[in-house]
Design a protein around this motif. Sequence first.
Motif, PDB file in Angstrom:
ATOM      1  N   LYS A 139       0.834  -1.210   0.000  1.00 46.86           N
ATOM      2  CA  LYS A 139       0.000   0.000   0.000  1.00 46.86           C
ATOM      3  C   LYS A 139       0.864   1.253   0.000  1.00 46.86           C
ATOM      4  CE  LYS A 139      -4.133  -1.957   2.175  1.00 46.86           C
ATOM      5  NZ  LYS A 139      -5.031  -1.901   3.336  1.00 46.86           N
ATOM      6  N   ARG A 140       2.005   1.221   0.711  1.00 46.03           N
ATOM      7  CA  ARG A 140       2.895   2.380   0.719  1.00 46.03           C
ATOM      8  C   ARG A 140       3.481   2.622  -0.666  1.00 46.03           C
ATOM      9  NH1 ARG A 140       4.446   0.419   5.872  1.00 46.03           N
ATOM     10  NH2 ARG A 140       6.236  -0.679   4.970  1.00 46.03           N
ATOM     11  N   LYS A 141       3.850   1.541  -1.378  1.00 46.27           N
ATOM     12  CA  LYS A 141       4.350   1.680  -2.746  1.00 46.27           C
ATOM     13  C   LYS A 141       3.285   2.281  -3.653  1.00 46.27           C
ATOM     14  CE  LYS A 141       7.734  -2.090  -2.777  1.00 46.27           C
ATOM     15  NZ  LYS A 141       8.087  -3.385  -3.417  1.00 46.27           N
ATOM     16  N   LYS A 142       2.074   1.831  -3.444  1.00 49.97           N
ATOM     17  CA  LYS A 142       0.967   2.319  -4.255  1.00 49.97           C
ATOM     18  C   LYS A 142       0.741   3.811  -4.042  1.00 49.97           C
ATOM     19  CE  LYS A 142      -3.984   1.604  -4.980  1.00 49.97           C
ATOM     20  NZ  LYS A 142      -5.138   0.822  -4.560  1.00 49.97           N
ATOM     21  N   ARG A 143       0.894   4.291  -2.797  1.00 48.14           N
ATOM     22  CA  ARG A 143       0.697   5.718  -2.513  1.00 48.14           C
ATOM     23  C   ARG A 143       1.849   6.555  -3.075  1.00 48.14           C
ATOM     24  NH1 ARG A 143      -1.162   3.812   2.579  1.00 48.14           N
ATOM     25  NH2 ARG A 143       0.900   4.179   3.488  1.00 48.14           N
ATOM     26  N   ARG A 144       3.060   6.019  -3.075  1.00 42.73           N
ATOM     27  CA  ARG A 144       4.214   6.779  -3.553  1.00 42.73           C
ATOM     28  C   ARG A 144       4.200   6.966  -5.063  1.00 42.73           C
ATOM     29  NH1 ARG A 144       7.496   3.727   0.090  1.00 42.73           N
ATOM     30  NH2 ARG A 144       8.150   2.415  -1.673  1.00 42.73           N
ATOM     31  N   VAL A 145       3.752   5.961  -5.798  1.00 42.43           N
ATOM     32  CA  VAL A 145       3.807   6.008  -7.262  1.00 42.43           C
ATOM     33  C   VAL A 145       2.426   6.305  -7.811  1.00 42.43           C
ATOM     34  CG1 VAL A 145       4.415   4.757  -9.346  1.00 42.43           C
ATOM     35  CG2 VAL A 145       5.660   4.320  -7.221  1.00 42.43           C
ATOM     36  N   LYS A 146       2.330   7.385  -8.563  1.00 43.77           N
ATOM     37  CA  LYS A 146       1.064   7.713  -9.222  1.00 43.77           C
ATOM     38  C   LYS A 146       1.056   7.111 -10.606  1.00 43.77           C
ATOM     39  CE  LYS A 146       0.213  12.039  -6.806  1.00 43.77           C
ATOM     40  NZ  LYS A 146      -0.041  13.478  -6.949  1.00 43.77           N
ATOM     41  N   GLY A 147       0.037   6.373 -10.887  1.00 37.49           N
ATOM     42  CA  GLY A 147      -0.011   5.662 -12.167  1.00 37.49           C
ATOM     43  C   GLY A 147      -0.626   6.490 -13.248  1.00 37.49           C
ATOM     44  N   ASP A 148      -0.480   6.025 -14.431  1.00 41.73           N
ATOM     45  CA  ASP A 148      -1.057   6.654 -15.615  1.00 41.73           C
ATOM     46  C   ASP A 148      -1.942   5.643 -16.337  1.00 41.73           C
ATOM     47  OD1 ASP A 148      -1.739   8.005 -17.840  1.00 41.73           O
ATOM     48  OD2 ASP A 148       0.295   8.553 -18.435  1.00 41.73           O
ATOM     49  N   PRO A 149      -3.277   5.754 -16.185  1.00 38.53           N
ATOM     50  CA  PRO A 149      -4.166   4.756 -16.800  1.00 38.53           C
ATOM     51  C   PRO A 149      -4.124   4.779 -18.320  1.00 38.53           C
ATOM     52  CG  PRO A 149      -5.413   6.621 -15.961  1.00 38.53           C
ATOM     53  CD  PRO A 149      -4.000   6.805 -15.480  1.00 38.53           C
ATOM     54  N   ARG A 150      -3.417   5.779 -18.907  1.00 39.06           N
ATOM     55  CA  ARG A 150      -3.337   5.813 -20.361  1.00 39.06           C
ATOM     56  C   ARG A 150      -2.305   4.851 -20.906  1.00 39.06           C
ATOM     57  NH1 ARG A 150      -2.200  12.038 -21.072  1.00 39.06           N
ATOM     58  NH2 ARG A 150      -0.821  11.485 -19.361  1.00 39.06           N
ATOM     59  N   LEU A 151      -1.493   4.255 -20.025  1.00 41.04           N
ATOM     60  CA  LEU A 151      -0.489   3.300 -20.483  1.00 41.04           C
ATOM     61  C   LEU A 151      -1.162   2.122 -21.176  1.00 41.04           C
ATOM     62  CD1 LEU A 151       1.896   3.268 -17.402  1.00 41.04           C
ATOM     63  CD2 LEU A 151       2.276   4.381 -19.597  1.00 41.04           C
ATOM     64  N   SER A 152      -0.538   1.683 -22.270  1.00 41.21           N
ATOM     65  CA  SER A 152      -1.158   0.627 -23.075  1.00 41.21           C
ATOM     66  C   SER A 152      -1.280  -0.682 -22.327  1.00 41.21           C
ATOM     67  CB  SER A 152      -0.346   0.421 -24.360  1.00 41.21           C
ATOM     68  OG  SER A 152       0.969   0.031 -24.022  1.00 41.21           O
ATOM     69  N   PHE A 153      -0.436  -0.912 -21.276  1.00 44.08           N
ATOM     70  CA  PHE A 153      -0.475  -2.194 -20.574  1.00 44.08           C
ATOM     71  C   PHE A 153      -1.197  -2.087 -19.237  1.00 44.08           C
ATOM     72  CE2 PHE A 153       3.568  -0.035 -19.944  1.00 44.08           C
ATOM     73  CZ  PHE A 153       3.561   0.166 -18.572  1.00 44.08           C
ATOM     74  N   TYR A 154      -1.864  -0.929 -18.975  1.00 40.96           N
ATOM     75  CA  TYR A 154      -2.525  -0.741 -17.694  1.00 40.96           C
ATOM     76  C   TYR A 154      -3.647  -1.752 -17.478  1.00 40.96           C
ATOM     77  CZ  TYR A 154      -5.198   1.477 -13.979  1.00 40.96           C
ATOM     78  OH  TYR A 154      -5.868   1.725 -12.825  1.00 40.96           O
TER      79      TYR A 154
END
Length: 333
Positions: free
Chosen positions: A107-122
């Motif tokens: 969960k801490r890793k998830k909070r630190r990294v903001k994802g980009d749902p536009r990525l083709s492999f998301y």
Amino acid sequence: MSGFGDGYVGTAQDAVKIRRLEKQREAERRKIEELKNKSADGQPGLLQFGSSTSEILETAFKKETVGLVTREQYVEKRVNIRTKIEEEEKEKLQKLQQEEEELQMQKRKKRRVKGDPRLSFYDDIENGSDEDDFENQETQKKNGPIKLGKDPTVETSFLPDREREAEEQAERERLKKQWLCEQELIKNEPLSITYSYWDGTGHRRVIQVRKGDTIGEFLRAVQQQLAPEFREVRTTSVENLLYVKEDLIIPHQHSFYELIINKARGKSGPLFHFDVHEDVRTIADATKEKDESHAGKVVERHWYEKNKHIFPASRWEIYDPTKKWERYTIHGD
């Protein structure tokens, strides 16, 4: 069971761990609920949910001591049961603590990294199966990280490619050299020219030069050919001889090759034909231009300056490669 929110871009391995931990915790909760339901129904031998360790110990001890009569057996059973229950409780607690720590770390890793749902492999990370991820992990353990290659179906010709550009440049250089060699061969081909030495009347001659020769080189050869017969040609310089083709005075620096490849046009005919021929079509068609070639004239400059106001010299003008003659006009000979 909680899922992954928008913006998660952790690795596929992280996603697998989180889903596995959540599944295990859900299974533990289901087991506890089943125990509660069975105990509430009054089934013998099952404890009420939330029973203390002492109650668990007492229940297990009663089951194990049925039929025992000696004090030593009684004490031994009680010690063994207590030890066994304590060890089980300790292992279960350690396991839950370890799983909780792993879940908090993810969960801490998830909070630190903001994802980009536009990525083709998301979508693949979000919806991929645990089985496929597990297989990928095992493969990576054996063979190392998976190396991603180029997709051969994707159009990449518009992208910079140093190797492709080098190959294209080499091909251009090869074609350029090939073309230059071919042009040199053409320039060395013999060219037969029909001309007329003009001193008020025509004296027709034929001479052979190379296609790559300039007009100046052609006039030098003409001078040598005419010198025995015409004194004024023998005593003048090549610079004072003029070559007039289709009513245009062609400057000395131009070559026959240049006139041929450019399909140059004069006022009264093509500048790239050096023989003499007339249009032999039996029926004249006013909509079609005549295909005729006339003998060029070699003139001594002094004669031209004295007679340039008289026909045919009055029609002559200097050849300009940038000037285009759309249609041929009447030729005077």
